[in-house]
Motif scaffolding. Structure first.
Motif, PDB file in Angstrom:
ATOM      1  N   LYS A  28     -15.575   9.023   8.405  1.00 52.80           N
ATOM      2  CA  LYS A  28     -15.222   9.012   7.011  1.00 52.80           C
ATOM      3  C   LYS A  28     -13.723   8.772   6.702  1.00 52.80           C
ATOM      4  O   LYS A  28     -13.515   8.282   5.810  1.00 52.80           O
ATOM      5  CB  LYS A  28     -15.333  10.705   6.660  1.00 52.80           C
ATOM      6  N   SER A  29     -12.943   9.255   7.706  1.00 53.70           N
ATOM      7  CA  SER A  29     -11.473   8.999   7.453  1.00 53.70           C
ATOM      8  C   SER A  29     -11.202   7.526   7.616  1.00 53.70           C
ATOM      9  O   SER A  29     -10.196   6.982   7.005  1.00 53.70           O
ATOM     10  CB  SER A  29     -10.485   9.728   8.586  1.00 53.70           C
ATOM     11  N   GLU A  30     -11.889   6.899   8.427  1.00 52.92           N
ATOM     12  CA  GLU A  30     -11.402   5.350   8.265  1.00 52.92           C
ATOM     13  C   GLU A  30     -12.337   4.700   6.980  1.00 52.92           C
ATOM     14  O   GLU A  30     -11.344   3.953   6.607  1.00 52.92           O
ATOM     15  CB  GLU A  30     -12.752   4.612   9.685  1.00 52.92           C
ATOM     16  N   ARG A  31     -13.305   5.185   6.523  1.00 58.15           N
ATOM     17  CA  ARG A  31     -13.749   4.895   5.226  1.00 58.15           C
ATOM     18  C   ARG A  31     -12.414   5.111   4.012  1.00 58.15           C
ATOM     19  O   ARG A  31     -12.164   4.265   3.367  1.00 58.15           O
ATOM     20  CB  ARG A  31     -14.969   5.268   4.879  1.00 58.15           C
ATOM     21  N   ASP A  32     -12.210   6.425   4.135  1.00 59.44           N
ATOM     22  CA  ASP A  32     -10.986   6.727   3.095  1.00 59.44           C
ATOM     23  C   ASP A  32      -9.687   5.994   3.343  1.00 59.44           C
ATOM     24  O   ASP A  32      -8.980   5.626   2.546  1.00 59.44           O
ATOM     25  CB  ASP A  32     -10.696   8.487   3.378  1.00 59.44           C
ATOM     26  N   GLY A  33      -9.310   5.821   4.581  1.00 61.06           N
ATOM     27  CA  GLY A  33      -8.273   4.606   4.996  1.00 61.06           C
ATOM     28  C   GLY A  33      -8.430   3.594   4.045  1.00 61.06           C
ATOM     29  O   GLY A  33      -7.525   2.946   3.393  1.00 61.06           O
ATOM     30  N   ARG A  34      -9.756   2.973   4.523  1.00 62.35           N
ATOM     31  CA  ARG A  34      -9.750   1.490   3.614  1.00 62.35           C
ATOM     32  C   ARG A  34      -9.859   1.786   2.083  1.00 62.35           C
ATOM     33  O   ARG A  34      -9.241   0.733   1.317  1.00 62.35           O
ATOM     34  CB  ARG A  34     -11.183   0.956   4.166  1.00 62.35           C
ATOM     35  N   GLU A  35     -10.547   2.751   1.740  1.00 62.31           N
ATOM     36  CA  GLU A  35     -10.376   2.847   0.161  1.00 62.31           C
ATOM     37  C   GLU A  35      -9.022   3.129  -0.411  1.00 62.31           C
ATOM     38  O   GLU A  35      -8.639   2.706  -1.490  1.00 62.31           O
ATOM     39  CB  GLU A  35     -11.561   4.010  -0.207  1.00 62.31           C
ATOM     40  N   ALA A  36      -8.204   3.897   0.474  1.00 63.29           N
ATOM     41  CA  ALA A  36      -6.891   4.009  -0.188  1.00 63.29           C
ATOM     42  C   ALA A  36      -6.245   2.682  -0.462  1.00 63.29           C
ATOM     43  O   ALA A  36      -5.318   2.444  -1.134  1.00 63.29           O
ATOM     44  CB  ALA A  36      -6.128   5.129   0.823  1.00 63.29           C
ATOM     45  N   ASP A  37      -6.461   1.733   0.653  1.00 64.19           N
ATOM     46  CA  ASP A  37      -5.988   0.242   0.696  1.00 64.19           C
ATOM     47  C   ASP A  37      -6.297  -0.374  -0.528  1.00 64.19           C
ATOM     48  O   ASP A  37      -5.401  -0.994  -1.326  1.00 64.19           O
ATOM     49  CB  ASP A  37      -6.259  -0.474   1.770  1.00 64.19           C
ATOM     50  N   GLU A  38      -7.553  -0.392  -0.716  1.00 63.15           N
ATOM     51  CA  GLU A  38      -8.259  -0.928  -1.944  1.00 63.15           C
ATOM     52  C   GLU A  38      -7.654  -0.580  -3.305  1.00 63.15           C
ATOM     53  O   GLU A  38      -7.656  -1.080  -4.138  1.00 63.15           O
ATOM     54  CB  GLU A  38      -9.865  -0.910  -1.826  1.00 63.15           C
ATOM     55  N   GLU A  39      -7.494   0.765  -3.362  1.00 67.13           N
ATOM     56  CA  GLU A  39      -6.845   1.443  -4.515  1.00 67.13           C
ATOM     57  C   GLU A  39      -5.584   1.197  -4.838  1.00 67.13           C
ATOM     58  O   GLU A  39      -4.876   1.390  -6.098  1.00 67.13           O
ATOM     59  CB  GLU A  39      -7.348   3.043  -4.659  1.00 67.13           C
ATOM     60  N   ALA A  40      -4.557   0.809  -3.913  1.00 65.27           N
ATOM     61  CA  ALA A  40      -3.258   0.438  -4.139  1.00 65.27           C
ATOM     62  C   ALA A  40      -2.926  -0.255  -4.992  1.00 65.27           C
ATOM     63  O   ALA A  40      -3.590  -1.506  -5.057  1.00 65.27           O
ATOM     64  CB  ALA A  40      -2.725   0.158  -2.559  1.00 65.27           C
ATOM     65  N   THR A  41      -1.923  -0.070  -5.914  1.00 70.89           N
ATOM     66  CA  THR A  41      -1.482  -0.918  -7.001  1.00 70.89           C
ATOM     67  C   THR A  41       0.018  -1.488  -6.333  1.00 70.89           C
ATOM     68  O   THR A  41       0.479  -0.982  -5.461  1.00 70.89           O
ATOM     69  CB  THR A  41      -1.215  -0.110  -8.151  1.00 70.89           C
ATOM     70  N   GLN A  42       0.644  -1.962  -7.317  1.00 73.98           N
ATOM     71  CA  GLN A  42       1.925  -2.797  -6.975  1.00 73.98           C
ATOM     72  C   GLN A  42       2.950  -1.616  -7.106  1.00 73.98           C
ATOM     73  O   GLN A  42       4.170  -1.772  -7.018  1.00 73.98           O
ATOM     74  CB  GLN A  42       2.061  -3.975  -7.893  1.00 73.98           C
ATOM     75  N   ASP A  43       2.541  -0.375  -7.955  1.00 74.71           N
ATOM     76  CA  ASP A  43       3.662   0.719  -8.369  1.00 74.71           C
ATOM     77  C   ASP A  43       4.308   1.309  -6.793  1.00 74.71           C
ATOM     78  O   ASP A  43       3.262   1.434  -5.878  1.00 74.71           O
ATOM     79  CB  ASP A  43       2.762   1.812  -8.933  1.00 74.71           C
ATOM     80  N   ILE A  44       5.448   1.164  -6.913  1.00 78.03           N
ATOM     81  CA  ILE A  44       6.163   1.715  -5.667  1.00 78.03           C
ATOM     82  C   ILE A  44       5.762   3.102  -5.187  1.00 78.03           C
ATOM     83  O   ILE A  44       5.540   3.369  -4.069  1.00 78.03           O
ATOM     84  CB  ILE A  44       7.692   1.502  -5.779  1.00 78.03           C
ATOM     85  N   ALA A  45       5.709   4.066  -6.018  1.00 79.49           N
ATOM     86  CA  ALA A  45       5.413   5.525  -6.042  1.00 79.49           C
ATOM     87  C   ALA A  45       4.113   5.649  -5.470  1.00 79.49           C
ATOM     88  O   ALA A  45       3.812   6.401  -4.541  1.00 79.49           O
ATOM     89  CB  ALA A  45       5.677   6.286  -7.233  1.00 79.49           C
TER      90      ALA A  45
END
Ligand SMILES: [Zn+2]
Length: 119
Positions: A28-45
């Protein structure tokens, strides 16, 4: 002999349950890590929050993997009949300790030495 067998079965059940839980968490944490990557935008915050989340997840899964490794080893020891013996002094690991941590590798004395960096 029967008692020992029962005990072995009991610890095996507990170890297998923990193994299942940890495998699920690690996946699960490996999948969450990947999803966090995919959801990342260009916003610095957002990026900062994302890397914080990832660090947290990685730390979590590291710890889970470490315990998982110890659980696997404990199951191996159950198989070859050395379960419940300290891997360092070969003495018996206290029952109370096995109750609390079924995958314990060391008896209390050796664990203390290891925690102090003496082992
Ligand atoms: Zn020991």
């Amino acid at each position: 002999m029967d008692m020992d067998k029962k005990k072995a079965e009991y610890y095996k059940k507990r170890l297998v349950t923990t193994q299942d839980d940890l495998l699920r968490l690690v996946t699960k944490s490996e999948r969450d890590g990947r999803e966090a990557d995919e959801e990342a935008t260009q916003d610095i915050a957002d990026k900062a929050a994302n890397s914080y989340t990832k660090e947290f997840l990685f730390h979590q899964s590291d710890e889970n993997r470490r315990v998982l490794q110890m659980v696997n080893e404990a199951l191996e020891r159950l198989k070859n009949g050395t379960y419940g013996l300290c891997v360092s002094c070969q003495g018996e690991v206290q029952v109370k300790r096995l109750e609390a941590v079924p995958w314990a590798r060391h008896c209390i004395e050796c664990q203390e030495k290891q925690d102090q960096g003496l082992l």
